[in-house]
Each structure stands twice: as structure tokens, then as C-alpha cells.
Scaffold this motif. Structure first.
Motif, mmCIF file in Angstrom:
data_model
loop_
_atom_site.group_PDB
_atom_site.id
_atom_site.type_symbol
_atom_site.label_atom_id
_atom_site.label_comp_id
_atom_site.label_asym_id
_atom_site.label_seq_id
_atom_site.Cartn_x
_atom_site.Cartn_y
_atom_site.Cartn_z
ATOM 1 N N MET A 177 0.819 -1.129 0.065
ATOM 2 C CA MET A 177 -0.011 -0.011 -0.006
ATOM 3 C C MET A 177 0.866 1.284 -0.188
ATOM 4 O O MET A 177 0.552 2.289 -0.560
ATOM 5 C CB MET A 177 -1.052 -0.025 1.080
ATOM 6 C CG MET A 177 -1.930 1.056 1.136
ATOM 7 S SD MET A 177 -3.025 1.119 2.811
ATOM 8 C CE MET A 177 -3.858 -0.461 2.655
ATOM 9 N N ILE A 178 1.961 1.192 0.932
ATOM 10 C CA ILE A 178 2.704 2.478 0.956
ATOM 11 C C ILE A 178 3.665 2.541 -0.404
ATOM 12 O O ILE A 178 4.514 3.500 -0.444
ATOM 13 C CB ILE A 178 3.484 2.556 2.113
ATOM 14 C CG1 ILE A 178 4.400 1.347 2.376
ATOM 15 C CG2 ILE A 178 2.408 2.728 3.454
ATOM 16 C CD1 ILE A 178 5.442 1.521 3.614
ATOM 17 N N GLY A 179 3.650 1.735 -1.357
ATOM 18 C CA GLY A 179 4.450 1.736 -2.629
ATOM 19 C C GLY A 179 5.671 1.213 -2.555
ATOM 20 O O GLY A 179 6.620 1.840 -3.329
ATOM 21 N N LEU A 180 6.049 0.298 -1.680
ATOM 22 C CA LEU A 180 7.327 -0.231 -1.538
ATOM 23 C C LEU A 180 7.841 -0.855 -2.890
ATOM 24 O O LEU A 180 7.030 -1.773 -2.844
ATOM 25 C CB LEU A 180 7.352 -1.155 -0.192
ATOM 26 C CG LEU A 180 8.629 -1.613 0.096
ATOM 27 C CD1 LEU A 180 9.825 -0.604 0.568
ATOM 28 C CD2 LEU A 180 8.381 -2.665 1.306
ATOM 29 N N SER A 181 9.014 -0.566 -3.420
ATOM 30 C CA SER A 181 9.237 -1.223 -4.630
ATOM 31 C C SER A 181 10.212 -2.337 -4.365
ATOM 32 O O SER A 181 11.141 -2.450 -5.152
ATOM 33 C CB SER A 181 9.872 -0.109 -5.698
ATOM 34 O OG SER A 181 11.157 0.389 -4.982
ATOM 35 N N ALA A 182 9.744 -3.267 -3.375
ATOM 36 C CA ALA A 182 10.526 -4.369 -2.976
ATOM 37 C C ALA A 182 10.182 -5.480 -4.027
ATOM 38 O O ALA A 182 9.232 -5.591 -4.504
ATOM 39 C CB ALA A 182 10.305 -4.901 -1.669
ATOM 40 N N ASP A 183 11.174 -6.630 -4.040
ATOM 41 C CA ASP A 183 10.811 -7.775 -4.596
ATOM 42 C C ASP A 183 9.922 -8.755 -4.046
ATOM 43 O O ASP A 183 10.741 -9.373 -3.173
ATOM 44 C CB ASP A 183 12.239 -8.265 -5.285
ATOM 45 C CG ASP A 183 11.828 -9.650 -6.100
ATOM 46 O OD1 ASP A 183 10.864 -9.975 -6.164
ATOM 47 O OD2 ASP A 183 12.923 -10.322 -6.712
ATOM 48 N N PHE A 184 8.698 -8.766 -4.077
ATOM 49 C CA PHE A 184 7.864 -9.293 -2.987
ATOM 50 C C PHE A 184 7.814 -10.798 -3.426
ATOM 51 O O PHE A 184 7.456 -11.583 -2.586
ATOM 52 C CB PHE A 184 6.393 -8.921 -3.012
ATOM 53 C CG PHE A 184 6.255 -7.646 -2.119
ATOM 54 C CD1 PHE A 184 6.513 -7.523 -0.807
ATOM 55 C CD2 PHE A 184 6.114 -6.389 -2.830
ATOM 56 C CE1 PHE A 184 6.462 -6.383 0.037
ATOM 57 C CE2 PHE A 184 6.235 -5.374 -2.092
ATOM 58 C CZ PHE A 184 6.238 -5.274 -0.686
ATOM 59 N N SER A 185 8.431 -11.289 -4.550
ATOM 60 C CA SER A 185 8.418 -12.559 -4.907
ATOM 61 C C SER A 185 9.655 -13.279 -4.272
ATOM 62 O O SER A 185 9.575 -14.548 -4.012
ATOM 63 C CB SER A 185 8.788 -13.094 -6.407
ATOM 64 O OG SER A 185 10.164 -12.486 -6.688
#
Length: 739
Positions: free
Chosen positions: A140-148
Motif C-alpha cells: 500500500m505504501i508503494g514499497l518497490s521491493a521484490d515481493f516474490s
RNA sequence: GGGUUUAUAGCUCAGUUUGGUUAGAGCGUUACAUUGACAUUGUAAAGGUCGCAGGUUCGAGCCCUGCUAAACCCACCA
């Protein structure tokens, strides 16, 4: 691309509509996924994100950290780097165990009513639920992490690395099983490291008690009198010189015994009577003195905080009960001289605030002397750079203290210590009341076996009566291995991304986490696990007070997001702040930044509304294909200087300054001056006016993107739809003047 | 006791590797404007002994010394 939910005819920027649209767009485009392929033309930039504890919703502290981490990640993506932001979730050790115990108590279940396995299972489910929430909030806060690559601290891959380290540290003689005085929480029923305790001021009493005929001792803990093994005075104290190296006869409710009087520099002549009773079994300071003077150690308090069987009259009483009773008895015997009120600080359990009972106990320890020395060197040599610099001094100050690290916890929630005893272990006490741990009592050779898997037989004697250690590891032992344990979990990632570029975290966990991560990295690979440390300050309320649930002065980040949007909130964390400094957050500040978001929206809207579609205007993608008309325009030249300046500020971690200047430039130069200047021309479809305003707008969106990812991406998409830019996402572009 | 930081407008803060004209911003306050890209706006105004006292300097908010006040960290609190 899906139909845009929001058009340039909308005067007010609706953040939540745009946020969910952009979020889906990013997910579909898989913009932030990474791989292990090394592109030699690209710099690698990696941040292992500090994993939030999976025991509650994210709070303002998490969101502010993510604002910085994501800012750095997005900035480096725009520099053309290969960027990894690796997310994780922390099982949270004792913190979560205490939180979940409270959850259980709501259902009238006590922790020790459940087996360890049952507790673990339920706590795991509880954590999974919280992890899902945390993950949603991160997105939601737009974190551009690699969530995979999102990973949990109790993952088997992490466990493998953690056990490998434990075993090799044991083989190297750094980890050992030892007996010493430790912080004991009588509620959690566990040992605690020094960093797991904090100090609390408490009103108490100072009891003046007669020892022998002439001496009076002032103590707050008369109940430990039975475990005294000496009296100590300062060698410079003229009053007591004659007693040094003598023995005095002490009368007590438990009988009469002899105590030596020793000379000790640490005794404060001005406190109480200047005579200190030494109780090595129940006071860390006395324990140290006891070691120096080779005093016996007696134990009268057990792990439940009750008097043990070495006391005849007080056996079974809780410490406070025993204290009151012994004071009564001393009074009756005429041994109590006086009682004074005193306010002093006592150590308490950092989690449950129960007063710590220092106890002698066998635990697993990690010897840190050598590793601390190497770590200090690494900091002094700037192998690792701490921002702000002064925090490096703090770190070094902490590192010079020689304490070993108590690794074992008598808890349920965490990794078991990978140790086994051939024939089990028992605690017995010798004739002096000294505790001794004996191994092999129930049929075995007593060998301690440290290895990852359960052994089927003893490697020394071949015995099969193997008993597993029941203690679990301090959660920090695994979380301080997070930088490499995470990367080792994905093939090729360690080789590509270690050591990581930056460790970005709150300044409050510098000792808990940062210091010991460096220590572990140096042990494991002989090098620092990250090159830079960036520490942000804590978020406080308008009065500068720490936010907390009990004070009720906390701000819920997601309430603020609903009200003002992610971009405004994130900007508020960095706007006009300097590194490492605490910052005050309040509604009006966020509101001001929301107004800035709206200003950006309206200015962009104006430009887009007035761009001629027939003109087919395109904006250059880099300096070389910039049209001469723009290149020589004085306003563009000034902007270009500004752009370089912001990029430099970002590289120096001066985000507060950069955010302030971007605000200033956009509002008071771009809007107030440039748009006004070119307003008439743009309506007449003047090419120079349109190109200059557009080129600056496009570049400014890139500059601002790390700070305000949503609105900048949305405007970018509008530019893309109008064929003004060629890439459909800012994340696929590079800064204009970077070749 | 050891270490660190802060003190600038009513409030929150800037004031820049390197001291340089009249010390800036946002919020708040006051006045005016308004079918205009934007009232989530614009124009303007009021508001500061730069914590105190010395020193260095042609010149100090900035450098040095001392003091005062506040905050944080570490150790100790028998």
C-alpha cells in the motif's frame, strides 16, 4: 493498459483511486522483480529491508523506514543500477511470545498449559496472519521491493544458515556453555541479554543493618543477606581500614556465621555507610567483585523469584514477602538500625517490565572480545560508513564493553539451540550451595554434541541416550545474520548482492541489531555485511515526545494515508529533516505536503491540457537528443543545474534538503515563474514554450519519483498515453543527464 | 560518572564541503484578490537581541572558550 480511473479534467487529485490503480499496474508489469544474472554494465544496489515483527500492524516507525529505503531503491533504479530491495518478516522472538501470551490470556489460556509444540503452532498461525497484513500494508505504501522474494525469519533456509554459524562458532570455541550471573525474568522464566533489559525508576527503601558489633550495611535487598559471602569497604576509607582482611561474626535470623572484610576500590564511600555487603549470587556488580576476590557464590532465590531451600525460615516466600519478613525479624533481634526511603533505578524486562532477578545460571554464551575488536577497526577504517558519523562513535563506545552475549532463552518461540547431551544434563548443588551442571547422568558419556541434525548416537561413545537442548536461541542471533542468511536463500543472490549497499534502519536499534550484524558478517566472511549504514531518527509527536500506545499520542499511518495519501505522508518523513535526527510529525505537516501533491497535479494538468496533439511533441530521452531550442533555453539550463544538484544531494543522503529544494523549485519557480512566463505562448502552441515546460516537467517527475512514487508515476502514464514519453513507467527510465 | 545532540519568527524547521550585503520557508495570524491549471489558490503585510557571556576576525547565526536549559545513549545506583 487498463482504462485510467482519473482524468486531467479532475481538479482535485484523488490519491486513493490513483494509488490502487498504480499498485496494480506495478504488479502486472513486475517492475521490481530481480534475478541473479549479473549485468556488467550496471552497478548493483541492494538493501536488505529490516523485517517488521509479525505481531502487530505496521506503525509509523516502519512506514518512515520504508520511505527512506524505497527512496534509495527508486533513486538508484533511476541511476540505471540493478536494484534489489529484499523484504522479510520477523518472528520477533520474545516480543511476539509476550504479545501472543496476552492473546492467549484473552481466551483464558496460560502459555505453560500448552506444550512447546502446541504454543509454537498457534503462534505461527498468529504470525502468518500478521505477516499477510504487513505485506498488504507494505504494498500500500508503494514499497518497490521484490515481493516474490519475501522471506520469514523462521524459514528453513534461514535456519540452515543460522545453525551453520552456530556450529562453526562452537567449533571455533567462540560459543560455549558457561555459568555466570545473568539477567533473569521471573515472569518470562528466561535469561535475557543486557540489551533485552531497560531501567526503571522505583521508590524503595534503604535498610541499615548491623553486621557484627561495629559495622552497619545499607542495602535495598535485605533478603539476600543469607547469600552474603563478604563485606567490602573502600581501601581509602579511614573509618574502616582496620577491618580490612579480618573476619567478623555476623548474627542473622538464619544463624551466626563469619564473613571476611575485603578492600574494593569500587565501593562508594559516600553511599550509605560506606560498607557494602557482597552477594555474588544475586548482584552482577557483586559477582564481578566476587570473581576478583575468589569469593564463594551462594544462591537463595530460585527461577520463580522465590526463596529456595538453602533458607530455613523464608523458603518458598516470594522475594518481596521474604524482604518484609526478614526486616521484621531483624528488627526483633535489634539488628535493624534505620530505614530510609530511596528512589533508585532497577533493571526490568524490556518486554514485560518485570523486575530482573540476577541469577547464577548455566547458559550458552558467545565470546565477543576478538570480534568486537575487529568491528571497531572496520568502523575506524571506514570499511563501513555510518551516517550520521557521530553514531559511529556511539557504536564504538558500545563495542568496547567486554561482555559476552548470552544466547540461550528458556522460551518457546524461536529456533531450538542445535545442541545435544549424551546422557542428558542435571543441575546439582555442592556442599557450599554452588550450582554445578553435570552431563551424562542418565546413562551416557556426557559429551556435548553441537550439530544441525539430531544425532542417532554419540560420536564419542556410541551411546544412544541423546537428550536435546531445550533452550532456544536469542532471536537476535538469527536476525543479526539477516543480510547474508536472506541472500543465501536464493541461488546466486549472495554472489551478486553481498555485501549490500546500505543498511537503513532506525537509530534506536543500533546496538541490538546493527552492531551485531557487523560482528556476525565479520565472523562469517571476514568483511562488513554492508558498506553504508543510514540511520533515521525516530518519529515523535508535535512536542517531541516518543509516540506510544499508553500515551495515546500515536498517529496511525494508514489513517493519514486515507486522509492525505501515501505521497504526502512519505514526503512528510523526509521533508526538511536532517539525517539521524528525530522528527516531529503532525497533521498540518502532512496536510501541507498533500497541498503540494495537488499543486503538482494541477500544474501537470495545465501543461497536458494545453499540449497540441497534432504537434506530436516528444521529449528527449537523454541529453544527446535534446533539441537545440531547449538546450539553449536559459530556464532549461537553470533547471538542469538544479537537477544535478538534487542528484548529488541524494547521493550524499541529504534527502531532507533535496525534498525542500524540490518543493521550493516546483512551486515557486516552475509554477509561479515559468508557467506564468510561458502561459500565453503555450496557448498559442509555441514550440519552444511547450518543449521547455514539458522537458522540465518530465525530468522533474523523475527527480521527485523516489519521494512521491504514486503521483509522479500517474503523471508519467498520462504523458505516455499522449505519446510524449516512450516508456510506460518511470521505473524503466534513467535520469535525463545520466548516460 | 562517560558519551552525543539540540537551542533561529507564535508553532515546525532550513540556513549548504568554504564566516561575507537587509537571516529564510511552511503552518498560523492580518489585509486584499477570485467564472482564470490550482480556494488544497494567488498577492502582500506583521512577526527574530539567532539561549546567555566572552574571544578570534575588517566582518560571526556559522569558528573557539565558558555558562544556562532541554533531550538521548552507556555505566552505576549496594
Amino acid at each position: 493498459m487498463k482504462k485510467l480511473p482519473f482524468t486531467i479534467d479532475d481538479k482535485h487529485f484523488d490519491s486513493s483511486t490513483v494509488e490502487s490503480f498504480i499498485r496494480e499496474f506495478w504488479q502486472e508489469e513486475k517492475l521490481f522483480e530481480t534475478n541473479s544474472n549479473l549485468d556488467k554494465n550496471k552497478n548493483v544496489f541492494s538493501i536488505i529491508l529490516p523485517p517488521p515483527n509479525a505481531n502487530a500492524r505496521l506503525h509509523l516507525g516502519h512506514v518512515s523506514g520504508y520511505a527512506y529505503q524505497d527512496l534509495m531503491g527508486r533513486f538508484h533504479r533511476l541511476l540505471g543500477d540493478d536494484v534489489l530491495l529484499l523484504p522479510g518478516k520477523d518472528h520477533g522472538g520474545i516480543q511476539t511470545e509476550v504479545v501472543f501470551e496476552k492473546e492467549l490470556s484473552k481466551q483464558n489460556i496460560r502459555k505453560r498449559d500448552l506444550s512447546r509444540d502446541e504454543f509454537f503452532k498457534r503462534c505461527y498461525e498468529f504470525s502468518i496472519m500478521n505477516m499477510k497484513n504487513a505485506r498488504e500494508q507494505e504494498e500500500m505504501i508503494g514499497l518497490s521491493a521484490d515481493f516474490s522474494k519475501d522471506i520469514f525469519t523462521l524459514d528453513d533456509r534461514i535456519k540452515k544458515t543460522v545453525y551453520d554459524t552456530f556450529v562453526s562458532m562452537y567449533k571455533d570455541g567462540l560459543i560455549y556453555r558457561g555459568k555466570r550471573i545473568i539477567n533473569w525474568c521471573t515472569r518470562c522464566l528466561s535469561a535475557l541479554a543486557d540489551v533485552d533489559t531497560e531501567n526503571k525508576d522505583e521508590d524503595s527503601f534503604l535498610y541499615y543493618i548491623k553486621y557484627g558489633d561495629d559495622l552497619v550495611v545499607a542495602t535495598t535487598r535485605p533478603e539476600t543477606k543469607i547469600a552474603d559471602t563478604a563485606l567490602a569497604v573502600n581501601p581509602r576509607d579511614e573509618r574502616y581500614k582496620k577491618y580490612i582482611n579480618t573476619e567478623i561474626e555476623v548474627v542473622s535470623p538464619e544463624g551466626t556465621y563469619m564473613l571476611p572484610v575485603i578492600a574494593e576500590d569500587d565501593v562508594d564511600m559516600n553511599f550509605g555507610t560506606g560498607v557494602l555487603k557482597i552477594t555474588p549470587g544475586h548482584s552482577p556488580e557483586d559477582y564481578k567483585i566476587g570473581l576478583r576476590h575468589n569469593l564463594p557464590i551462594k544462591t537463595v532465590i530460585d527461577k520463580y523469584g522465590k526463596m529456595n531451600e538453602s533458607s530455613n525460615q523464608y523458603k518458598g516466600l516470594k522475594v518481596i514477602e521474604a524482604r518484609n519478613k526478614i526486616v521484621e525479624d531483624l528488627k526483633k533481634m535489634g539488628l535493624l538500625v534505620k530505614i530510609e526511603a530511596i528512589n533508585h533505578s532497577v533493571p526490568v524486562c524490556e518486554r514485560c517490565k518485570t523486575i530482573i532477578e540476577p541469577l547464577i545460571s548455566y547458559q550458552w554464551f558467545l565470546s565477543l572480545d576478538e570480534l568486537k575488536r575487529k568491528t571497531i577497526l572496520a568502523i575506524e577504517n571506514e570499511d563501513i560508513k555510518i551516517h550520521p558519523k557521530r553514531m559511529g562513535k556511539n557504536l564504538i563506545q558500545w563495542l568496547v564493553s567486554p561482555e559476552d552475549w548470552c544466547l540461550s532463552r528458556q522460551l518457546f518461540w524461536g529456533f531450538k539451540i542445535p545442541a545435544y547431551y549424551c546422557g542428558g544434563k542435571d543441575i546439582i548443588s555442592d556442599e557450599n550451595g554452588n550450582l554445578i551442571e553435570k552431563y551424562g547422568g542418565s546413562g551416557g558419556c556426557g559429551e556435548i554434541i553441537v550439530q544441525e541434525n539430531v544425532p542417532d548416537k554419540c560420536p564419542k561413545c556410541g551411546g544412544t541416550n541423546i537428550v536435546a537442548e531445550e533452550d532456544i536461541l536469542d532471536t537476535w542471533f538469527s536476525s543479526t545474520q539477516w543480510p547474508y542468511a536472506t541472500l543465501l536463500s536464493y541461488p546466486g543472490y549472495f554472489e551478486k548482492y553481498f555485501p549490500t549497499s546500505v543498511m537503513e534502519t532506525g537509530r534506536d536499534i543500533i546496538f541490538f541489531w546493527v552492531a551485531r550484524m557487523i560482528i556476525m558478517g565479520i565472523y562469517k566472511y571476514g568483511e562488513v555485511p554492508f558498506k553504508d549504514v543510514h540511520l533515521h531518527g525516530l518519529v515523535t509527536d508535535k512536542e517531541g515526545k516518543k509516540m506510544s500506545k499508553s500515551k495515546g499520542n500515536g498517529i496511525d499511518p494508514f489513517e493519514m494515508i486515507q486522509k492525505y495519501g501515501v505521497d504526502a505522508l512519505r514526503y512528510s518523513f523526509v521533508f526538511a529533516n536532517s539525517i539521524g535526527k528525530d522528527y516531529r510529525l503532525f497533521d498540518e505537516k502532512i496536510k501541507g505536503n498533500r497541498n503540494f501533491v495537488n499543486k503538482i497535479w494541477n500544474a501537470s494538468r495545465f501543461i497536458l491540457q494545453n499540449i497540441s496533439d497534432e504537434g506530436n511533441i516528444k521529449v528527449a530521452t537523454n541529453e544527446s537528443n535534446l533539441s537545440p531550442i531547449v538546450k539553449n533555453n536559459e530556464d532549461y539550463i537553470k533547471f538542469s543545474e538544479f537537477e544535478n544538484r538534487i542528484i548529488e544531494l541524494n547521493k550524499k543522503y541529504k534527502f531532507g534538503k533535496a525534498s525542500e529544494e524540490m518543493y521550493e523549485y516546483f512551486w515557486h519557480t516552475y509554477c509561479d515563474v515559468l508557467i506564468e512566463k510561458y502561459k500565453e505562448k503555450i496557448k498559442e502552441k509555441d514550440i519552444e514554450a511547450m518543449e521547455v515546460l514539458l522537458t522540465i516537467l518530465v525530468s522533474f517527475m523523475q527527480l521527485l519519483h523516489p519521494y512521491m512514487p504514486y503521483i509522479t508515476e500517474y503523471i508519467w502514464i498520462l504523458l505516455y498515453e499522449k505519446n510524449i514519453v516512450t516508456e510506460n513507467s518511470i521505473s524503466k527510465t534513467k535520469f535525463f543527464n545520466i548516460s
